[in-house]
Design a protein around this motif. Structure first.
Motif, PDB file in Angstrom:
ATOM      1  N   UNK A  96       0.849  -1.194   0.000  1.00  0.00           N
ATOM      2  CA  UNK A  96       0.000   0.000   0.000  1.00  0.00           C
ATOM      3  C   UNK A  96       0.886   1.246   0.000  1.00  0.00           C
ATOM      4  N   UNK A  97       0.516   2.263  -0.769  1.00  0.00           N
ATOM      5  CA  UNK A  97       1.328   3.467  -0.882  1.00  0.00           C
ATOM      6  C   UNK A  97       1.307   4.275   0.412  1.00  0.00           C
ATOM      7  N   UNK A  98       2.386   5.077   0.575  1.00  0.00           N
ATOM      8  CA  UNK A  98       2.529   5.892   1.787  1.00  0.00           C
ATOM      9  C   UNK A  98       1.337   6.822   1.982  1.00  0.00           C
ATOM     10  N   UNK A  99       0.905   7.489   0.899  1.00  0.00           N
ATOM     11  CA  UNK A  99      -0.187   8.447   1.028  1.00  0.00           C
ATOM     12  C   UNK A  99      -1.468   7.764   1.496  1.00  0.00           C
ATOM     13  N   UNK A 100      -1.736   6.586   0.962  1.00  0.00           N
ATOM     14  CA  UNK A 100      -2.926   5.839   1.359  1.00  0.00           C
ATOM     15  C   UNK A 100      -2.844   5.411   2.816  1.00  0.00           C
ATOM     16  N   UNK A 101      -1.675   4.908   3.213  1.00  0.00           N
ATOM     17  CA  UNK A 101      -1.480   4.487   4.607  1.00  0.00           C
ATOM     18  C   UNK A 101      -1.616   5.668   5.556  1.00  0.00           C
ATOM     19  N   UNK A 102      -1.087   6.810   5.146  1.00  0.00           N
ATOM     20  CA  UNK A 102      -1.170   8.005   6.001  1.00  0.00           C
ATOM     21  C   UNK A 102      -2.621   8.410   6.219  1.00  0.00           C
ATOM     22  N   UNK A 103      -3.383   8.485   5.140  1.00  0.00           N
ATOM     23  CA  UNK A 103      -4.808   8.825   5.266  1.00  0.00           C
ATOM     24  C   UNK A 103      -5.530   7.794   6.134  1.00  0.00           C
ATOM     25  N   UNK A 104      -5.159   6.534   5.991  1.00  0.00           N
ATOM     26  CA  UNK A 104      -5.801   5.471   6.751  1.00  0.00           C
ATOM     27  C   UNK A 104      -5.502   5.620   8.242  1.00  0.00           C
ATOM     28  N   UNK A 105      -4.225   5.754   8.609  1.00  0.00           N
ATOM     29  CA  UNK A 105      -3.829   5.849  10.015  1.00  0.00           C
ATOM     30  C   UNK A 105      -4.396   7.109  10.662  1.00  0.00           C
ATOM     31  N   UNK A 106      -4.229   8.235   9.977  1.00  0.00           N
ATOM     32  CA  UNK A 106      -4.706   9.509  10.532  1.00  0.00           C
ATOM     33  C   UNK A 106      -6.235   9.506  10.605  1.00  0.00           C
ATOM     34  N   UNK A 107      -6.886   8.982   9.573  1.00  0.00           N
ATOM     35  CA  UNK A 107      -8.350   8.938   9.559  1.00  0.00           C
ATOM     36  C   UNK A 107      -8.912   8.085  10.684  1.00  0.00           C
ATOM     37  N   UNK A 108      -8.309   6.919  10.918  1.00  0.00           N
ATOM     38  CA  UNK A 108      -8.768   6.049  12.014  1.00  0.00           C
ATOM     39  C   UNK A 108      -8.587   6.747  13.357  1.00  0.00           C
ATOM     40  N   UNK A 109      -7.429   7.396  13.544  1.00  0.00           N
ATOM     41  CA  UNK A 109      -7.188   8.084  14.825  1.00  0.00           C
ATOM     42  C   UNK A 109      -8.199   9.208  15.037  1.00  0.00           C
ATOM     43  N   UNK A 110      -8.517   9.964  13.981  1.00  0.00           N
ATOM     44  CA  UNK A 110      -9.513  11.033  14.093  1.00  0.00           C
ATOM     45  C   UNK A 110     -10.885  10.463  14.454  1.00  0.00           C
ATOM     46  N   UNK A 111     -11.240   9.352  13.830  1.00  0.00           N
ATOM     47  CA  UNK A 111     -12.537   8.723  14.117  1.00  0.00           C
ATOM     48  C   UNK A 111     -12.619   8.295  15.576  1.00  0.00           C
ATOM     49  N   UNK A 112     -11.515   7.770  16.104  1.00  0.00           N
ATOM     50  CA  UNK A 112     -11.478   7.362  17.517  1.00  0.00           C
ATOM     51  C   UNK A 112     -11.649   8.570  18.424  1.00  0.00           C
ATOM     52  N   UNK A 113     -10.924   9.655  18.128  1.00  0.00           N
ATOM     53  CA  UNK A 113     -11.001  10.855  18.976  1.00  0.00           C
ATOM     54  C   UNK A 113     -12.425  11.428  19.001  1.00  0.00           C
ATOM     55  N   UNK A 114     -13.034  11.526  17.830  1.00  0.00           N
ATOM     56  CA  UNK A 114     -14.380  12.093  17.754  1.00  0.00           C
ATOM     57  C   UNK A 114     -15.390  11.147  18.402  1.00  0.00           C
ATOM     58  N   UNK A 115     -15.203   9.845  18.213  1.00  0.00           N
ATOM     59  CA  UNK A 115     -16.093   8.871  18.849  1.00  0.00           C
ATOM     60  C   UNK A 115     -16.042   8.961  20.363  1.00  0.00           C
ATOM     61  N   UNK A 116     -14.846   9.117  20.903  1.00  0.00           N
ATOM     62  CA  UNK A 116     -14.700   9.259  22.366  1.00  0.00           C
ATOM     63  C   UNK A 116     -15.398  10.535  22.841  1.00  0.00           C
ATOM     64  N   UNK A 117     -15.251  11.619  22.073  1.00  0.00           N
ATOM     65  CA  UNK A 117     -15.879  12.889  22.459  1.00  0.00           C
ATOM     66  C   UNK A 117     -17.403  12.754  22.518  1.00  0.00           C
ATOM     67  N   UNK A 118     -17.974  12.043  21.551  1.00  0.00           N
ATOM     68  CA  UNK A 118     -19.430  11.837  21.550  1.00  0.00           C
ATOM     69  C   UNK A 118     -19.842  10.963  22.731  1.00  0.00           C
ATOM     70  N   UNK A 119     -19.058   9.899  22.999  1.00  0.00           N
ATOM     71  CA  UNK A 119     -19.362   8.998  24.119  1.00  0.00           C
ATOM     72  C   UNK A 119     -19.247   9.715  25.458  1.00  0.00           C
ATOM     73  N   UNK A 120     -18.262  10.608  25.581  1.00  0.00           N
ATOM     74  CA  UNK A 120     -17.993  11.265  26.864  1.00  0.00           C
ATOM     75  C   UNK A 120     -18.470  12.713  26.877  1.00  0.00           C
ATOM     76  N   UNK A 121     -19.559  12.992  26.195  1.00  0.00           N
ATOM     77  CA  UNK A 121     -20.060  14.366  26.123  1.00  0.00           C
ATOM     78  C   UNK A 121     -20.341  14.919  27.520  1.00  0.00           C
ATOM     79  N   UNK A 122     -19.851  16.137  27.766  1.00  0.00           N
ATOM     80  CA  UNK A 122     -20.038  16.776  29.071  1.00  0.00           C
ATOM     81  C   UNK A 122     -21.431  17.393  29.157  1.00  0.00           C
ATOM     82  N   UNK A 123     -22.133  17.064  30.248  1.00  0.00           N
ATOM     83  CA  UNK A 123     -23.468  17.602  30.428  1.00  0.00           C
ATOM     84  C   UNK A 123     -23.565  18.609  31.559  1.00  0.00           C
TER      85      UNK A 123
END
Length: 606
Positions: free
Chosen positions: A1-28
């Motif tokens: 797999x090319x570097x650019x594709x791997x970079x988008x994949x790794x960074x994209x997964x990490x962003x999805x995790x961060x945003x998912x945690x924020x939704x799960x742990x929303x401050x009320x």
């Protein structure tokens, strides 16, 4: 797999995790928004604290400083780790026992003064925005290279991601996001280091490989070879120091006290249930930080070793531009690496001789046979075309960790991993800083000072608005920082050391210091340090004075001046306090009880 594709994949997964945690742990509630409800376990808080503090300066820039400064950069390792000892022993348990949301709240109540609280907010804002400039620069650097966008676009993407999980989750979301970010950044930092250590020394442990012999020549130690190489090229020996004792002393003080006085780090100890948990959190944080900091010297030295060998080649005569590896041209396109063929031999040479070393040349759009042509503008510090110097290469120090795996020819997935780690390091600290700015404005200025009638829901809304505005300002500062990432962050530590650390320490251990002394001390330390930094470095405008040793006060650099500002703060605070009335009796009793090791208040707003 090319570097650019791997970079988008790794960074994209990490962003999805961060945003998912924020939704799960929303401050009320405000409690969840400011201190994560006060229920974070010590081990998780230690990981979050490590991620909060191990910013782009630690991940991206510190090894770059070590790569180019060698022994002189060891002060950053000593100062930044030593500060955690101060924090764990002298501040964290007592502030947790006091049980407030913010540092300005503690200062305002300890010194029985809303004015003191407002001054503390001003200090916090100066510290945080200086610090965040470095983080956003780090975000821009990572995006500009690995996502192949310009720095401004990279900053906007980073700002959008921080906006989602900081505004939505508050401290609760940020805490658990930072746990995930720590896992990403430590894995991303150590894996390439293991590969490179194995490649150069044959030892898979970078901490040991740093002091080992070369795999290609077992009779020669890696550091001895590096010393020989850099001295042959005209540089100072890598293991020799060039800083004056005075500057070394004040820089160490600024970094240590600044670490202990950083508001976004201190507030992390308000998120645990008990005083003992605050101490445990500091211990865990130091352990998690050590995993990266013990690797950093190896990463820096091996990056310098690989850079020189790659550019100068085996015969040390240089490398033709057409034969340079792809990483060189890719980083050249990012604007963070540049060269000019001064001697016209068609080769790139890396050697000392540039009288303006460290100043980035300005290049024309056209690319000639031997790279790009330097625009003549020596009045602004750029190198004039045809300037009489040997060094033909400009390398931005902040790219060394990110470029190191490419220079070493590591697999594409390792390079993509370090991109995700660099982004995680920068975003984790940026989020923490934005939150303390938000809390200072919505809680300390609005709810507690100027608009006490607002409801909790309104306070939460204003906190989110404050984060939004702060993100926009942070983006501007990231595009126009006053220096390299670690250099900029060191100035923020100096501001923290000279303004907040003395009054927090005196507030815990001295019953005699009063509000007049605290206010005078904070203002003295902040104004002196900030003016000195602006004079030599500039922030929103060009520097006023030439940043050169002959112009520095007592030979102290702008990065180290916070140590002297701290001394001024202590002297002024103690002197003014002893020349004026004593604090009220109830305040003195509160200070005495604060140091008794039992009981702790819940983190609350008052």
């Amino acid at each position: 797999m090319e570097l650019q594709t791997l970079t988008f994949l790794f960074v994209g997964i990490s962003f999805a995790v961060y945003i998912g945690i924020a939704i799960w742990a929303k401050a009320g509630t405000t409690g969840e928004f400011y201190v994560a409800g006060g229920g974070v376990k010590p081990v998780f808080n230690g990981m979050a604290t490590a991620a909060d503090w191990m910013s782009a300066a630690s991940f991206i820039s510190m090894a770059g400083l070590i790569a180019f400064l060698g022994y002189d950069a060891s002060v950053y390792l000593m100062g930044w780790t030593g500060g955690y000892v101060l924090l764990a022993m002298l501040l964290a348990p007592y502030l947790r026992k006091y049980g407030k949301f913010t540092v300005p709240e503690f200062i305002g109540e300890r010194y029985y003064s809303q004015t003191a609280r407002i001054v503390a907010v001003i200090c916090l804002i100066f510290i945080s925005f200086t610090y965040i400039a470095g983080q956003m620069r780090g975000v821009g650097i990572v995006f500009s290279r690995f996502l192949e966008v310009d720095i401004i676009t990279g900053l906007m993407i980073g700002m959008a991601i921080v906006f989602v999980y900081a505004v939505l989750g508050g401290m609760k979301g940020i805490t658990y996001t930072q746990v995930a970010q720590y896992c990403v950044l430590i894995f991303a930092y150590t894996v390439p280091a293991v590969f490179i250590s194995l490649q150069i020394t044959g030892n898979p442990l970078p901490q040991i490989g740093f002091g080992s012999t070369l795999a290609a020549d077992p009779s020669t130690y890696m550091l001895d070879k590096l010393d020989q190489v850099v001295t042959d090229l005209g540089f100072t020996a890598y293991t020799d120091g060039t800083q004056t004792t005075t500057n070394l002393f004040f820089l160490t003080m600024a970094l240590m006290a600044g670490t202990a006085g950083l508001p976004h780090v201190i507030v992390r100890f308000f998120t645990v249930p008990k005083v003992s948990d605050a101490r445990k959190s500091a211990g865990y944080a130091l352990l998690f930080i050590a995993l990266l900091y013990t690797v950093a010297p190896a990463v820096g030295s091996m990056a310098r070793f690989n850079l020189i060998n790659t550019i100068n080649g085996e015969d040390v005569t240089g490398t033709e531009y057409t034969k340079m590896p792809s990483w060189f041209k890719t980083w050249e396109n990012s604007g963070l690496l540049a060269w000019y063929d001064h001697n016209g031999d068609g080769k790139i040479q890396y050697a000392k001789g540039n009288p303006l070393e460290g100043k980035k040349p300005v290049f024309a759009e056209e690319r000639g046979q031997y790279g790009e042509k330097v625009v003549t503008n020596p009045g602004k510090g750029e190198v004039a075309a045809g300037a009489p110097f040997a060094n033909e290469v400009y390398v931005d120090r902040d790219i060394m960790v990110l470029a190191n795996p490419e220079i070493a020819g590591l697999p594409a997935w390792v390079i993509a991993l370090i991109a995700a780690g660099g982004i995680a390091a920068a975003l984790s600290t940026a989020a923490g800083l934005l939150l303390v700015i938000s809390a200072a404005i919505s809680h300390d200025l609005l709810k507690s000072t100027f608009a006490p009638e607002i409801s909790e829901k309104q306070e939460l809304m204003y906190g989110r608005i404050a984060i939004t505005v702060a993100i926009l300002i942070a983006g501007y500062l990231g595009a126009n920082p006053p220096g390299w990432v670690a250099e900029t962050v060191a100035m923020a530590f100096g501001l923290a050391a000279s303004s907040l650390f003395p009054v927090i320490l005196l507030g815990i251990f001295s019953k005699r210091v009063n509000r007049k002394g605290a206010i005078a001390g904070m203002l003295t330390g902040l104004i002196f340090t900030f003016c000195y930094i602006v004079y030599f470095k500039g922030v929103f405008f060009e520097p006023i004075g030439v940043n050169a040793p002959e112009n520095w006060l007592f030979g102290i650099t702008p990065q180290a001046i916070g140590g002297l500002g701290m001394v001024f703060n202590f002297v002024v605070a103690l002197t003014v306090s002893h020349l004026t009335e004593e604090p009220p009796q109830e305040v003195q009793e509160m200070v005495a009880s604060l140091r008794i090791p039992r009981g702790a208040a819940s983190a609350t707003a008052h």
